[in-house]
Design a protein around this motif. Sequence first.
Motif, mmCIF file in Angstrom:
data_model
loop_
_atom_site.group_PDB
_atom_site.id
_atom_site.type_symbol
_atom_site.label_atom_id
_atom_site.label_comp_id
_atom_site.label_asym_id
_atom_site.label_seq_id
_atom_site.Cartn_x
_atom_site.Cartn_y
_atom_site.Cartn_z
ATOM 1 N N GLU A 12 0.824 -1.205 0.000
ATOM 2 C CA GLU A 12 0.000 0.000 0.000
ATOM 3 C C GLU A 12 0.864 1.263 0.000
ATOM 4 O OE1 GLU A 12 -3.290 2.290 2.760
ATOM 5 O OE2 GLU A 12 -2.986 0.145 3.055
ATOM 6 N N ALA A 13 1.931 1.265 0.783
ATOM 7 C CA ALA A 13 2.810 2.435 0.856
ATOM 8 C C ALA A 13 3.484 2.696 -0.493
ATOM 9 C CB ALA A 13 3.856 2.238 1.948
ATOM 10 N N VAL A 14 3.970 1.645 -1.132
ATOM 11 C CA VAL A 14 4.628 1.818 -2.429
ATOM 12 C C VAL A 14 3.612 2.281 -3.477
ATOM 13 C CG1 VAL A 14 5.891 0.661 -4.281
ATOM 14 C CG2 VAL A 14 6.471 0.182 -1.899
ATOM 15 N N ALA A 15 2.414 1.713 -3.464
ATOM 16 C CA ALA A 15 1.375 2.136 -4.414
ATOM 17 C C ALA A 15 1.018 3.605 -4.217
ATOM 18 C CB ALA A 15 0.136 1.244 -4.271
ATOM 19 N N ARG A 16 0.916 4.057 -2.956
ATOM 20 C CA ARG A 16 0.621 5.472 -2.680
ATOM 21 C C ARG A 16 1.743 6.374 -3.195
ATOM 22 N NH1 ARG A 16 -1.016 4.022 2.717
ATOM 23 N NH2 ARG A 16 0.945 4.928 3.358
ATOM 24 N N TRP A 17 2.992 5.956 -2.996
ATOM 25 C CA TRP A 17 4.126 6.728 -3.473
ATOM 26 C C TRP A 17 4.100 6.839 -4.995
ATOM 27 C CZ3 TRP A 17 8.354 5.106 -6.462
ATOM 28 C CH2 TRP A 17 9.347 6.082 -6.637
#
Length: 118
Positions: A12-17
């Motif tokens: 989720e964090a990488v997708a948001r970035w």
Amino acid sequence: MITHPKPEELTEAVARWIEQIRPGLDPRNAFLARVAANALAAVGRELAQGEAAKAAAVERLSDLLGHGGTYEGLTWELCERLRDGGMDAATPGLLAALRANVVDQLAIDQPGYRHEGA
């Protein structure tokens, strides 16, 4: 064993970035970034929902076939029964089990897909 961050939190964090930087990319890379973000979202949904969907499928297939087993083994047996004519659309519970399995998989693969009965 690492307890934090969890795999679903990392994806989720990488997708948001990716979504944050995507607007500043050239069109080709913006498209590829969107594909990557979608892939990460699918991985996150698989991590969050996959085991429950698989367990539900095993329960449905076990009921349908009359015995327990692994997801892979039960699926293989169902395919064999369908191929050899041992089961067909008239088999009680078959279509309902297949539909439920597909709906669970769609919730992971294509959560925005609006299916009949949704």
